[in-house]
Design an enzyme around this catalytic site. Structure first.
Site, PDB file in Angstrom:
ATOM      1  N   THR A  83     -13.285  -9.072  13.657  1.00 20.62           N
ATOM      2  CA  THR A  83     -14.528  -9.849  13.602  1.00 20.62           C
ATOM      3  C   THR A  83     -14.989 -10.199  15.014  1.00 20.62           C
ATOM      4  OG1 THR A  83     -15.517 -11.972  12.925  1.00 20.62           O
ATOM      5  CG2 THR A  83     -13.143 -11.944  13.249  1.00 20.62           C
ATOM      6  N   SER A 115     -11.919 -21.074  13.800  1.00 21.41           N
ATOM      7  CA  SER A 115     -11.409 -21.484  12.488  1.00 21.41           C
ATOM      8  C   SER A 115     -10.032 -20.857  12.310  1.00 21.41           C
ATOM      9  CB  SER A 115     -12.337 -21.029  11.358  1.00 21.41           C
ATOM     10  OG  SER A 115     -12.240 -19.616  11.170  1.00 21.41           O
ATOM     11  N   TYR A 129      -9.272 -18.935   9.931  1.00 24.70           N
ATOM     12  CA  TYR A 129      -9.550 -17.537   9.588  1.00 24.70           C
ATOM     13  C   TYR A 129      -9.698 -16.691  10.851  1.00 24.70           C
ATOM     14  CZ  TYR A 129     -12.715 -13.588   9.119  1.00 24.70           C
ATOM     15  OH  TYR A 129     -13.305 -12.355   9.256  1.00 24.70           O
ATOM     16  N   HIS A 130     -10.556 -17.127  11.768  1.00 26.59           N
ATOM     17  CA  HIS A 130     -10.765 -16.358  12.997  1.00 26.59           C
ATOM     18  C   HIS A 130      -9.474 -16.244  13.803  1.00 26.59           C
ATOM     19  CE1 HIS A 130     -15.067 -17.509  12.194  1.00 26.59           C
ATOM     20  NE2 HIS A 130     -15.212 -16.230  12.503  1.00 26.59           N
ATOM     21  N   LYS A 180      -7.383 -13.413  12.614  1.00 24.31           N
ATOM     22  CA  LYS A 180      -7.858 -12.133  13.131  1.00 24.31           C
ATOM     23  C   LYS A 180      -7.394 -11.913  14.579  1.00 24.31           C
ATOM     24  CE  LYS A 180     -10.454 -10.515   9.709  1.00 24.31           C
ATOM     25  NZ  LYS A 180     -10.240  -9.192   9.091  1.00 24.31           N
TER      26      LYS A 180
END
Length: 474
Positions: free
Chosen positions: A221, A256, A258-259, A262
């Site tokens: 991302t 976040s 989530y990030h 990644k």
């Protein structure tokens, strides 16, 4: 559009003609009960022929015939395992590759559908089950997609599917993909990190031990980079420091859990390529929009999902739905947040280009996968303008930002590598906004207005379960 309309008219006329003929042939009373089956058979056959003809014409028109340096073990098209193939990007990619002759296996635990059940969410577009989708694709295209249901965090399952399918390339979409979801509460933050990081590590071990020539195409991302006050390079940056020079991974500034997962993936993949000589391409993708591809538009049962809620929906999707129901477009904060965007039709093409031009053993390539940059205010203005053209009174309203992020910042990300491989982008214009608005209006009765409000406040993430208030703001 004219060619598409002509093909659809031809499709309907031929089906009507053949079913009428089948009815006349079936007039004897002892054969009348066969007529519906005969018509259905003709419909399937004609749909398959017309779809094949339509895709072949599209391939020729766009010169979308891969000049691949990556071949399967038998010298033909690669065998591609798509992890997360039931999701938004994964489903469109599976059909795109299958239509072009790749042997495709979808591996998915169907957990994306479970997230909706947990939080009381639903896709705007009514999607079929994974099994029905695959069966329908076979009817429409005459091509087979393998479907394996299981969790890649389960090593035994992953080992079995790798051994049986023997992939030449693995496209890895199979991660929890929402920043707000990862910030609902402690349990979902932990789940996001475990699911995403451990799943990717398992995939790398599977490649190392079971398919060492396999090329990993991993969806990253653009959010890994954050919003630095310098140009964002494609994965790596050359630094001159105190008289010495080195090329290093571009700094990461995740916003976040989530990030951050990644970011961990990227570091782990980089390590594995150096240590085990894996071949990997990391695609740092921007925000994807659009519902239709040539393949998902072939039959209503193949339709892709359209998320508009405050947890999984993008700003563009939320704005389109808000415009359709007369709700003000909710811009978070000042609206200067700028990101990269791309059409779902470009996503599937980027994946194909990465597969057809694989990384070398021991190499980790990073491509920034987007085609245009817009701020949130830009997107709101585009939707407002499109809505006014169809008679909608679209208002824009600033609301407190539930995220912790810069609302006005410099943003200039490089994205030339995929273009150099042959990507011809579909740019965001009136046609795609009109298409999305039409979807929102068509399925207006499925819209829950409470779901389009921001409900997950990043500053308030706590250890106690927040399931009941995660999707709907109080």
């Amino acid at each position: 559009m004219c060619a598409r309309a002509s093909a659809l008219r031809e499709h309907r006329s031929l089906i009507s003609l053949h079913c009428h003929a089948a009815g006349r042939l079936a007039r004897p009373s002892h054969q009348q009960h066969q007529q519906p089956q005969t018509c259905q058979h003709h419909r399937r056959t004609l749909r398959r022929k017309l779809f094949t003809r339509h895709v072949s014409a599209a391939l020729a028109a766009h010169q979308d015939v891969p000049t691949s340096s990556s071949n399967g073990a038998d010298g033909g098209k690669p065998r591609v395992m798509i992890i997360g193939g039931d999701g938004y990007c994964g489903w469109a990619t599976a059909l795109h590759l299958s239509a072009r002759g790749y042997t495709v296996s979808i591996v998915d635990n169907l957990v994306r559908r479970q997230y909706d059940l947990q939080l009381g969410l639903d896709t705007l577009t009514p999607i079929a089950s994974a099994h029905q989708r695959v069966r329908t694709w076979g009817e429409v295209s005459g091509k087979h997609i393998e479907l394996q249901i299981g969790d890649i965090c389960d090593w035994g399952f992953l080992e079995e599917v790798f051994t049986s399918f023997k992939p030449d390339a693995v496209v890895h979409f199979g991660e929890q993909r929402s920043a707000p979801y990862s910030m609902i509460d402690r349990a979902r933050a932990v789940y996001t990190q475990q699911n995403n990081v451990i799943g990717t590590i398992n995939v790398m071990f599977a490649i190392k031990e079971l398919a060492p020539e396999c090329h990993l195409v991993k969806l990253g991302t653009m959010g890994e980079y954050g919003t630095p006050n310098i140009d964002i390079e494609e994965g790596f940056i050359t630094i001159n420091h105190k008289g010495r020079t080195d090329t290093l991974p571009f700094p990461k500034q995740a916003s976040s859990f989530y990030h951050l997962s990644k970011v961990h993936d990227s570091h782990n993949i980089h390590f594995a390529t150096k240590t085990w000589k894996l071949a990997a391409t990391d695609l740092n993708q921007g925000i994807v929009y659009g519902v239709k591809t040539e393949e998902t538009d072939a039959d209503r049962r193949l339709i892709n999902r359209f998320d508009y809620d405050g947890v999984f929906g993008t700003a563009l999707n939320r704005f389109v739905v808000q415009a359709a129901v007369g709700h003000p477009l909710t811009v978070y904060g000042k609206g200067g947040q700028t990101r990269g965007f791309l059409d779902i039709r470009d996503t599937v093409r980027c994946i194909q280009l990465a597969i057809d031009n694989p990384a070398d053993r021991g190499e980790m390539r990073v491509y920034n996968q987007f085609t245009e940059q817009f701020s949130v205010n830009d997107i709101a203005g585009i939707v407002q303008k499109a809505g006014s053209k169809v008679g909608l009174d679209v208002q824009i309203q600033s609301v407190p930002n539930p995220r912790v992020e810069a609302e006005e910042h410099y943003y200039n990300a490089q994205h030339t590598k995929l273009m150099s491989l042959g990507l011809e982008p579909h740019l965001l214009g009136d046609n795609i906004i009109d298409s999305l608005l039409n979807f929102a209006i068509e399925y207006k009765e499925r819209i829950d207005k409470d779901l389009i409000k921001p409900a997950v406040n990043f500053r308030e993430t706590g250890s106690r379960s927040a399931t009941m208030k995660a999707a709907v703001s109080s």
